[in-house]
Motif scaffolding. Structure first.
Motif, PDB file in Angstrom:
ATOM      1  N   PHE A 311       7.681   0.357 145.777  1.00  0.00           N
ATOM      2  CA  PHE A 311       8.776   0.161 146.729  1.00  0.00           C
ATOM      3  C   PHE A 311       8.163  -0.077 148.093  1.00  0.00           C
ATOM      4  O   PHE A 311       7.398   0.759 148.565  1.00  0.00           O
ATOM      5  CB  PHE A 311       9.693   1.379 146.755  1.00  0.00           C
ATOM      6  CG  PHE A 311      10.453   1.554 145.478  1.00  0.00           C
ATOM      7  CD1 PHE A 311      11.578   0.798 145.227  1.00  0.00           C
ATOM      8  CD2 PHE A 311      10.019   2.435 144.515  1.00  0.00           C
ATOM      9  CE1 PHE A 311      12.277   0.936 144.044  1.00  0.00           C
ATOM     10  CE2 PHE A 311      10.708   2.584 143.321  1.00  0.00           C
ATOM     11  CZ  PHE A 311      11.833   1.823 143.088  1.00  0.00           C
ATOM     12  N   TYR A 318       5.503   2.898 148.249  1.00  0.00           N
ATOM     13  CA  TYR A 318       5.691   3.963 147.274  1.00  0.00           C
ATOM     14  C   TYR A 318       5.256   3.432 145.915  1.00  0.00           C
ATOM     15  O   TYR A 318       5.896   2.528 145.377  1.00  0.00           O
ATOM     16  CB  TYR A 318       7.154   4.390 147.212  1.00  0.00           C
ATOM     17  CG  TYR A 318       7.679   4.996 148.490  1.00  0.00           C
ATOM     18  CD1 TYR A 318       7.682   6.373 148.665  1.00  0.00           C
ATOM     19  CD2 TYR A 318       8.165   4.197 149.516  1.00  0.00           C
ATOM     20  CE1 TYR A 318       8.164   6.938 149.831  1.00  0.00           C
ATOM     21  CE2 TYR A 318       8.636   4.751 150.688  1.00  0.00           C
ATOM     22  CZ  TYR A 318       8.637   6.125 150.839  1.00  0.00           C
ATOM     23  OH  TYR A 318       9.119   6.674 151.995  1.00  0.00           O
ATOM     24  N   ALA A 320       5.622   3.883 142.687  1.00  0.00           N
ATOM     25  CA  ALA A 320       6.443   4.629 141.733  1.00  0.00           C
ATOM     26  C   ALA A 320       5.875   4.519 140.325  1.00  0.00           C
ATOM     27  O   ALA A 320       5.879   5.466 139.561  1.00  0.00           O
ATOM     28  CB  ALA A 320       7.875   4.130 141.775  1.00  0.00           C
ATOM     29  N   GLU A 339       8.432  15.158 134.623  1.00  0.00           N
ATOM     30  CA  GLU A 339       9.325  15.793 135.588  1.00  0.00           C
ATOM     31  C   GLU A 339      10.125  14.729 136.325  1.00  0.00           C
ATOM     32  O   GLU A 339       9.740  13.557 136.326  1.00  0.00           O
ATOM     33  CB  GLU A 339       8.499  16.576 136.618  1.00  0.00           C
ATOM     34  CG  GLU A 339       7.981  17.899 136.126  1.00  0.00           C
ATOM     35  CD  GLU A 339       6.965  18.465 137.094  1.00  0.00           C
ATOM     36  OE1 GLU A 339       7.298  19.405 137.812  1.00  0.00           O
ATOM     37  OE2 GLU A 339       5.840  17.960 137.129  1.00  0.00           O
ATOM     38  N   SER A 340      11.187  15.135 137.007  1.00  0.00           N
ATOM     39  CA  SER A 340      11.950  14.114 137.718  1.00  0.00           C
ATOM     40  C   SER A 340      11.117  13.599 138.888  1.00  0.00           C
ATOM     41  O   SER A 340      10.381  14.354 139.524  1.00  0.00           O
ATOM     42  CB  SER A 340      13.296  14.658 138.169  1.00  0.00           C
ATOM     43  OG  SER A 340      13.137  15.535 139.207  1.00  0.00           O
ATOM     44  N   GLY A 341      11.170  12.304 139.103  1.00  0.00           N
ATOM     45  CA  GLY A 341      10.352  11.677 140.138  1.00  0.00           C
ATOM     46  C   GLY A 341       9.038  11.142 139.612  1.00  0.00           C
ATOM     47  O   GLY A 341       8.244  10.601 140.372  1.00  0.00           O
ATOM     48  N   SER A 342       8.789  11.264 138.298  1.00  0.00           N
ATOM     49  CA  SER A 342       7.503  10.818 137.778  1.00  0.00           C
ATOM     50  C   SER A 342       7.471   9.313 137.511  1.00  0.00           C
ATOM     51  O   SER A 342       6.437   8.767 137.150  1.00  0.00           O
ATOM     52  CB  SER A 342       7.136  11.593 136.518  1.00  0.00           C
ATOM     53  OG  SER A 342       8.175  11.533 135.586  1.00  0.00           O
ATOM     54  N   GLY A 343       8.591   8.635 137.669  1.00  0.00           N
ATOM     55  CA  GLY A 343       8.587   7.181 137.545  1.00  0.00           C
ATOM     56  C   GLY A 343       9.157   6.672 136.234  1.00  0.00           C
ATOM     57  O   GLY A 343       9.028   5.493 135.912  1.00  0.00           O
ATOM     58  N   LYS A 344       9.849   7.521 135.499  1.00  0.00           N
ATOM     59  CA  LYS A 344      10.379   7.108 134.201  1.00  0.00           C
ATOM     60  C   LYS A 344      11.468   6.052 134.354  1.00  0.00           C
ATOM     61  O   LYS A 344      11.431   5.006 133.708  1.00  0.00           O
ATOM     62  CB  LYS A 344      10.953   8.333 133.461  1.00  0.00           C
ATOM     63  CG  LYS A 344       9.995   9.502 133.371  1.00  0.00           C
ATOM     64  CD  LYS A 344      10.581  10.662 132.598  1.00  0.00           C
ATOM     65  CE  LYS A 344      11.806  11.305 133.243  1.00  0.00           C
ATOM     66  NZ  LYS A 344      11.532  12.033 134.495  1.00  0.00           N
ATOM     67  N   SER A 345      12.426   6.341 135.232  1.00  0.00           N
ATOM     68  CA  SER A 345      13.541   5.395 135.385  1.00  0.00           C
ATOM     69  C   SER A 345      13.058   4.065 135.938  1.00  0.00           C
ATOM     70  O   SER A 345      13.515   3.002 135.494  1.00  0.00           O
ATOM     71  CB  SER A 345      14.603   5.964 136.320  1.00  0.00           C
ATOM     72  OG  SER A 345      15.149   7.118 135.773  1.00  0.00           O
ATOM     73  N   VAL A 346      12.146   4.102 136.906  1.00  0.00           N
ATOM     74  CA  VAL A 346      11.672   2.854 137.498  1.00  0.00           C
ATOM     75  C   VAL A 346      10.943   2.020 136.445  1.00  0.00           C
ATOM     76  O   VAL A 346      11.110   0.808 136.374  1.00  0.00           O
ATOM     77  CB  VAL A 346      10.773   3.143 138.722  1.00  0.00           C
ATOM     78  CG1 VAL A 346      10.208   1.857 139.276  1.00  0.00           C
ATOM     79  CG2 VAL A 346      11.560   3.869 139.791  1.00  0.00           C
ATOM     80  N   PRO A 359      13.985  -2.733 148.004  1.00  0.00           N
ATOM     81  CA  PRO A 359      12.559  -2.654 148.326  1.00  0.00           C
ATOM     82  C   PRO A 359      11.626  -2.776 147.121  1.00  0.00           C
ATOM     83  O   PRO A 359      10.416  -2.750 147.316  1.00  0.00           O
ATOM     84  CB  PRO A 359      12.451  -1.261 148.931  1.00  0.00           C
ATOM     85  CG  PRO A 359      13.497  -0.468 148.216  1.00  0.00           C
ATOM     86  CD  PRO A 359      14.586  -1.407 147.865  1.00  0.00           C
ATOM     87  N   VAL A 576       4.875   9.768 146.102  1.00  0.00           N
ATOM     88  CA  VAL A 576       4.176   8.585 145.607  1.00  0.00           C
ATOM     89  C   VAL A 576       3.736   7.614 146.694  1.00  0.00           C
ATOM     90  O   VAL A 576       3.117   6.607 146.383  1.00  0.00           O
ATOM     91  CB  VAL A 576       5.015   7.841 144.546  1.00  0.00           C
ATOM     92  CG1 VAL A 576       5.016   8.611 143.245  1.00  0.00           C
ATOM     93  CG2 VAL A 576       6.419   7.584 145.038  1.00  0.00           C
TER      94      VAL A 576
HETATM   95  P1  ADP Z   1      12.328   9.712 137.267  1.00  0.00           P
HETATM   96  O1  ADP Z   1      11.054   9.948 136.518  1.00  0.00           O
HETATM   97  O2  ADP Z   1      12.967  11.013 137.630  1.00  0.00           O
HETATM   98  O3  ADP Z   1      13.259   8.790 136.569  1.00  0.00           O
HETATM   99  P2  ADP Z   1      12.193   7.605 139.184  1.00  0.00           P
HETATM  100  O4  ADP Z   1      11.595   6.587 138.285  1.00  0.00           O
HETATM  101  O5  ADP Z   1      13.628   7.495 139.456  1.00  0.00           O
HETATM  102  O6  ADP Z   1      11.870   9.067 138.637  1.00  0.00           O
HETATM  103  O7  ADP Z   1      11.439   7.583 140.579  1.00  0.00           O
HETATM  104  C1  ADP Z   1      10.036   7.461 140.673  1.00  0.00           C
HETATM  105  C2  ADP Z   1       9.593   7.531 142.111  1.00  0.00           C
HETATM  106  O8  ADP Z   1      10.019   6.370 142.797  1.00  0.00           O
HETATM  107  C3  ADP Z   1      10.140   8.726 142.860  1.00  0.00           C
HETATM  108  O9  ADP Z   1       9.085   9.360 143.539  1.00  0.00           O
HETATM  109  C4  ADP Z   1      11.110   8.139 143.832  1.00  0.00           C
HETATM  110  O10 ADP Z   1      11.079   8.853 145.031  1.00  0.00           O
HETATM  111  C5  ADP Z   1      10.589   6.724 144.019  1.00  0.00           C
HETATM  112  N1  ADP Z   1      11.691   5.798 144.328  1.00  0.00           N
HETATM  113  C6  ADP Z   1      12.706   5.459 143.506  1.00  0.00           C
HETATM  114  N2  ADP Z   1      13.537   4.575 144.113  1.00  0.00           N
HETATM  115  C7  ADP Z   1      13.033   4.369 145.351  1.00  0.00           C
HETATM  116  C8  ADP Z   1      13.421   3.558 146.484  1.00  0.00           C
HETATM  117  N3  ADP Z   1      14.506   2.775 146.454  1.00  0.00           N
HETATM  118  N4  ADP Z   1      12.653   3.616 147.599  1.00  0.00           N
HETATM  119  C9  ADP Z   1      11.557   4.386 147.647  1.00  0.00           C
HETATM  120  N5  ADP Z   1      11.137   5.156 146.629  1.00  0.00           N
HETATM  121  C10 ADP Z   1      11.849   5.156 145.493  1.00  0.00           C
END
Ligand code: ADP
Ligand code: MG
Length: 626
Positions: A311, A318, A320, A339-346, A359, A576
């Motif tokens: 991002f 970031y 991610a 854990e949440s924030g580990s980048g799974k969804s991205v 971004p 990140v």
């Molecule tokens: P999770 O593993 O809980 O699904 P995410 O994949 O949602 O985590 O997020 C991974 C990382 O990307 C997190 O640290 C989050 O802060 C960062 N992130 C997600 N979306 C954005 C964004 N739009 N801008 C900046 N950082 C982001």
């Protein structure tokens, strides 16, 4: 600061702000300027042209200095316009908040009065008010404020009605707050941005209305100058001495134009949806900007290789997702845990280009479906593949289903957007899908709205929707996190069934090892945007190699296993945009040595034991996996 930066990104708004500030500065210092008295009549010097000696902008029909009249007149017009806007906003918003908050009869009575006011054309109403009160600038101000009150009252009431039913207002009531306090401390802050936006977009209009009344001789009275009366007096000499009309005309144009441009900019900058990604809507697919070589693929159905998604927010980057490699074969279920924030969804969203850009940027790697790279596929082809070849199930079904359409219609839409079938056929298919996901009374449920269903039922509808076009891969992003355990078990059993009967490949994202154990053949553990361990589920559960995996498993309580201390992992995952050098887990790891904090730690693969290979990203693993 952030707001200003955002506002000035919009060039037109910035221009409006500059022009308006100049005009404001000019009228503020008017009393200090060496100007002649604006009302002194000198009929010998009538209609002097602009730029003549002693009269920079010329003189009017009574020989009065136009520059002096313009500045004093602008001062008056702006003051009256702003005052009218503030009065209209304060009274109108107060009326709107009271009506919206109390509702019922109060709302009814107030709004009918407002409707009556709105039933008159506003300029007629203003004329009627001035006629009743008598001509004069203060009366014109009252008239303009009065005709604009309904506009604010209607706008704010609409928002207040929605807010008044929300939980935080109930909570305030339960906390024993009085009506007045709730309206002032709970409702007002929530509607304030709307009030400001409404004001910034109507001030210009109110200045025009005041000028209009003065033009008709109902506002400022001679000899006092305001922009409207200057125009009115110049009317008779429009052809012979056009500069007397042009001077106030240009000023009105500049004021109204700059206020409107600035108002539009303020509205955009205050919109929270536009805040994160500067002033632009997300693109239809994630931006791809791959610097390095594109890695070769394998023969898996879906093959994610060294995927990097970042991002870019202003100067910050970031990371991610920092080089993730995953693959699934038909009929296989791969768990992704972390854990949440580990980048799974991205990671999951990057696959079909669904990460919001800006971004988001995919900066490296490849995602292949049947050998075709999805990252540089033409957009039309990618769009076709979305939902047809690869479908998603998200965590919260209430936000993925459209609240205003019946679920049957939404299923039909999902089918017909990819297949050219008749409505009846699509409906038949929708019905069989609902039966597939074991929704009781499927026929009548087709005509339900999402809010008429329970959480588990809605998630089944989401699953049915993802199955609508017989996809090859389903990516489920924590689909059971919002559900209770019994419903979760049913949904997991359902997904397990579906993949066996249809040969679906499932990428199942979760933070729960219990769920992985139940459903997945293989599991990949993510930490700070990278895979730290991968292997067949049972092997990883029996003998975790990465200290992080081991501690993650130790956090899961087991029923019927007696009392056992649950070991929480101390500390938090790293941010990140500032990853530590070396192993990202080292700061939280009790086994970390100096080597762990230097250089990159590679993912080491081990020989496949029973089928799938194992891999771990650790210098001193808990278990040797070779
Ligand atoms: P999770 O593993 O809980 O699904 P995410 O994949 O949602 O985590 O997020 C991974 C990382 O990307 C997190 O640290 C989050 O802060 C960062 N992130 C997600 N979306 C954005 C964004 N739009 N801008 C900046 N950082 C982001
Ligand atoms: Mg997530």
């Amino acid at each position: 600061m952030n707001f200003l930066a955002l506002l000035f990104r919009n060039r037109l708004a910035a221009m409006g702000a500059v022009v308006l500030s100049l005009i404001l500065a000019l009228v503020l210092i008017t009393p200090l300027l060496p100007l002649v008295d604006p009302d002194v009549i000198d009929t010998g010097n009538r209609f002097k042209r602009p730029f003549t000696e002693g009269a920079l902008l010329g003189t009017d029909h009574l020989g009065r200095d136009l520059l002096s009249r313009l500045l004093w007149g602008t001062r008056l017009s702006l003051a009256v316009g702003f005052a009218a806007a503030v009065i209209a906003a304060v009274i109108g918003s107060a009326v709107g908040i009271v009506a919206g908050y109390f509702g019922g009869r109060v709302d009814n009575v107030i709004m009918r009065v407002i409707d009556m006011l709105m039933a008159f054309p506003y300029i007629l109403l203003a004329l009627a008010i001035v006629a009743a009160l008598g001509p004069g600038l203060i009366n014109a101000l009252i008239a303009v404020a009065a005709v604009n009150i309904p506009f604010f009252a209607r706008n704010i009431r609409g928002i207040a009605v929605g807010l008044a039913g929300r939980e935080f207002i109930d909570a305030a009531r339960l906390a024993g707050m009085g009506h007045m306090r709730i309206m002032l401390t709970e409702l007002l802050p929530n509607v304030l941005p709307v009030i400001i936006i409404a004001m910034s977009t109507t001030v210009g209009w109110m200045i025009l209305e005041t000028a209009g009344l003065s033009f008709l001789g109902l506002g400022s009275q001679p000899p006092q100058a305001d922009l409207g009366s200057m125009l009115g007096e110049a009317r008779a000499a429009l052809i012979t001495a056009p500069h007397t009309s042009i001077v106030p005309g240009v000023m009105i144009f500049l004021i109204v134009m700059s206020i409107n441009l600035l108002g539009d900019g303020v509205r955009d900058a205050l919109d929270p949806r536009l805040k994160s990604g500067a002033l632009s809507r997300p693109m239809a697919r994630t931006k791809v900007d791959r610097k390095g070589p594109i890695p070769a693929g394998s023969d898996a159905l879906m093959d994610i290789r060294e995927l990097e998604t970042q991002f870019h927010v202003k100067k910050r980057v970031y990371k991610a997702v920092g080089g993730v490699t995953l693959s699934v074969r038909p009929g296989e279920c791969l768990g992704v845990i972390g854990e949440s924030g580990s980048g799974k969804s991205v990671t999951a969203l990057s696959v079909m280009g669904l990460v919001a850009s800006p971004p988001g940027v995919v900066t490296g790697g490849a995602v292949r479906l049947n050998g075709e790279d999805l990252l540089d596929m033409p957009f039309e082809k990618l769009r076709q593949a979305r939902g047809d070849k690869v479908a998603y199930i998200f965590q919260d079904p209430l936000s993925t289903l459209h609240p205003l359409y019946k679920v049957g219609d939404q299923l039909v839409e999902a089918i017909r957007s990819h297949h050219n079938v008749s409505n009846r056929e699509a409906r038949k298919k929708a019905l069989s899908l609902l039966k597939d996901v074991r929704i009781p009374n499927a026929e009548s449920r087709l005509d339900n709205y999402p809010h008429e269903m329970s959480g588990g039922m809605r998630q089944r509808v989401s699953i049915a929707m993802s199955l609508a076009n017989d996809p090859e891969v389903i990516i489920a992003d924590e689909p059971t996190t919002a559900l209770d355990v019994t419903v979760q078990a049913q949904i997991l059993a359902l997904l397990d069934d579906l993949r066996r009967s249809r040969g679906l490949a499932i990428i199942f994202i979760t933070h729960d090892f219990g769920v992985v154990a139940q459903l997945c053949d293989r599991v990949a553990v993510m930490y700070a945007g990278r895979i730290v361990e991968e292997g067949p589920t049972q092997e990883v559960l029996d003998a975790p190699a990465h200290p992080y995996t081991k501690r993650l498993i130790a956090c899961v309580p087991e029923l019927g296993q007696g009392r056992r201390e649950l070991a929480a992992i101390p500390g938090l995952p790293p941010v990140v945009d500032n990853l530590p050098e070396g192993c990202a887990f080292a700061p939280r790891c009790d086994k970390a040595r100096d080597e762990c904090r230097m250089g990159d730690v590679a993912l080491r693969g081990g020989a496949p034991r029973a089928g799938a290979p194992r891999a771990v990203r650790c210098l001193f693993p808990e278990e040797e996996i070779a």
